[in-house]
Scaffold this motif. Structure first.
Motif, mmCIF file in Angstrom:
data_model
loop_
_atom_site.group_PDB
_atom_site.id
_atom_site.type_symbol
_atom_site.label_atom_id
_atom_site.label_comp_id
_atom_site.label_asym_id
_atom_site.label_seq_id
_atom_site.Cartn_x
_atom_site.Cartn_y
_atom_site.Cartn_z
ATOM 1 N N ILE A 15 -15.498 -48.613 0.095
ATOM 2 C CA ILE A 15 -15.702 -47.561 -0.893
ATOM 3 C C ILE A 15 -17.022 -47.761 -1.621
ATOM 4 C CG2 ILE A 15 -14.783 -46.594 -3.051
ATOM 5 C CD1 ILE A 15 -12.007 -47.111 -1.907
ATOM 6 N N ARG A 16 -17.409 -49.022 -1.878
ATOM 7 C CA ARG A 16 -18.660 -49.298 -2.587
ATOM 8 C C ARG A 16 -19.869 -48.905 -1.774
ATOM 9 N NH1 ARG A 16 -17.692 -55.309 -4.341
ATOM 10 N NH2 ARG A 16 -18.480 -55.462 -2.258
ATOM 11 N N GLN A 70 -13.674 -57.114 -4.634
ATOM 12 C CA GLN A 70 -14.630 -57.568 -3.626
ATOM 13 C C GLN A 70 -14.059 -57.504 -2.212
ATOM 14 O OE1 GLN A 70 -15.693 -61.499 -4.871
ATOM 15 N NE2 GLN A 70 -16.934 -60.764 -6.590
ATOM 16 N N HIS A 71 -12.760 -57.785 -2.069
ATOM 17 C CA HIS A 71 -12.169 -57.852 -0.741
ATOM 18 C C HIS A 71 -11.506 -56.552 -0.272
ATOM 19 C CE1 HIS A 71 -12.724 -62.081 -1.688
ATOM 20 N NE2 HIS A 71 -12.821 -62.242 -0.390
ATOM 21 N N GLU A 72 -11.141 -55.683 -1.202
ATOM 22 C CA GLU A 72 -10.423 -54.467 -0.816
ATOM 23 C C GLU A 72 -11.251 -53.193 -0.972
ATOM 24 O OE1 GLU A 72 -6.768 -54.290 -2.999
ATOM 25 O OE2 GLU A 72 -6.126 -56.248 -2.300
ATOM 26 N N ASP A 103 -12.545 -45.879 -9.275
ATOM 27 C CA ASP A 103 -12.782 -45.953 -10.714
ATOM 28 C C ASP A 103 -13.440 -47.273 -11.122
ATOM 29 O OD1 ASP A 103 -11.747 -43.419 -11.038
ATOM 30 O OD2 ASP A 103 -9.767 -44.117 -11.663
ATOM 31 N N LEU A 104 -13.039 -48.381 -10.500
ATOM 32 C CA LEU A 104 -13.671 -49.663 -10.805
ATOM 33 C C LEU A 104 -15.127 -49.665 -10.361
ATOM 34 C CD1 LEU A 104 -10.764 -52.098 -9.876
ATOM 35 C CD2 LEU A 104 -11.676 -51.653 -12.165
ATOM 36 N N THR A 105 -15.419 -49.035 -9.234
ATOM 37 C CA THR A 105 -16.801 -48.899 -8.785
ATOM 38 C C THR A 105 -17.595 -48.094 -9.803
ATOM 39 O OG1 THR A 105 -16.141 -49.021 -6.463
ATOM 40 C CG2 THR A 105 -18.300 -48.058 -6.931
ATOM 41 N N ALA A 106 -17.019 -47.001 -10.283
ATOM 42 C CA ALA A 106 -17.704 -46.169 -11.271
ATOM 43 C C ALA A 106 -17.927 -46.927 -12.572
ATOM 44 C CB ALA A 106 -16.903 -44.891 -11.529
#
Length: 103
Positions: free
Chosen positions: A100-101, A94-96, A40-43
């Motif tokens: 997924i990105r 950025q680290h976890e 969701d944060l990527t989206a």
């Protein structure tokens, strides 16, 4: 009822409703963000039309980072506390969420 008071009441009620709508999911061991929060944060970072679920996921991540949106109208540390939580969530992202990105 004054207009400012009415707006504060509406904002508080909205924050309260959103806080109750966040569905809990446990992150994998050693991580702060769940796979769903990473997605969701990527989206949110790439989507022009974010969904309510993506915003709720972002709020859940901010809460994990120590941000409490409920006392926003009399919080002497606002917006510094929100910005600190955003920096922490960005660090976690950025680290976890790198695998997924890149998918």
């Amino acid at each position: 009822m004054s207009a400012i008071r009415k707006h504060l009441l509406i904002a508080f009620a909205s924050a309260f409703v959103l806080a109750g709508c966040v569905v809990g999911e446990m992150p994998p061991p050693g991580r702060y963000l769940t796979d769903g929060e990473c997605r969701d944060l990527t989206a949110l970072k790439t989507n022009a039309n974010p969904t309510m679920a993506e915003h709720q996921s972002e709020l859940a991540a901010l809460r994990k980072a120590g941000y409490d949106p409920s006392p926003f109208w009399d919080d002497p540390y606002y917006p510094e506390d929100l910005q600190a939580a955003q920096r922490l969530v960005d660090y976690w992202f950025q680290h976890e969420c790198t695998p997924i990105r890149t998918q």
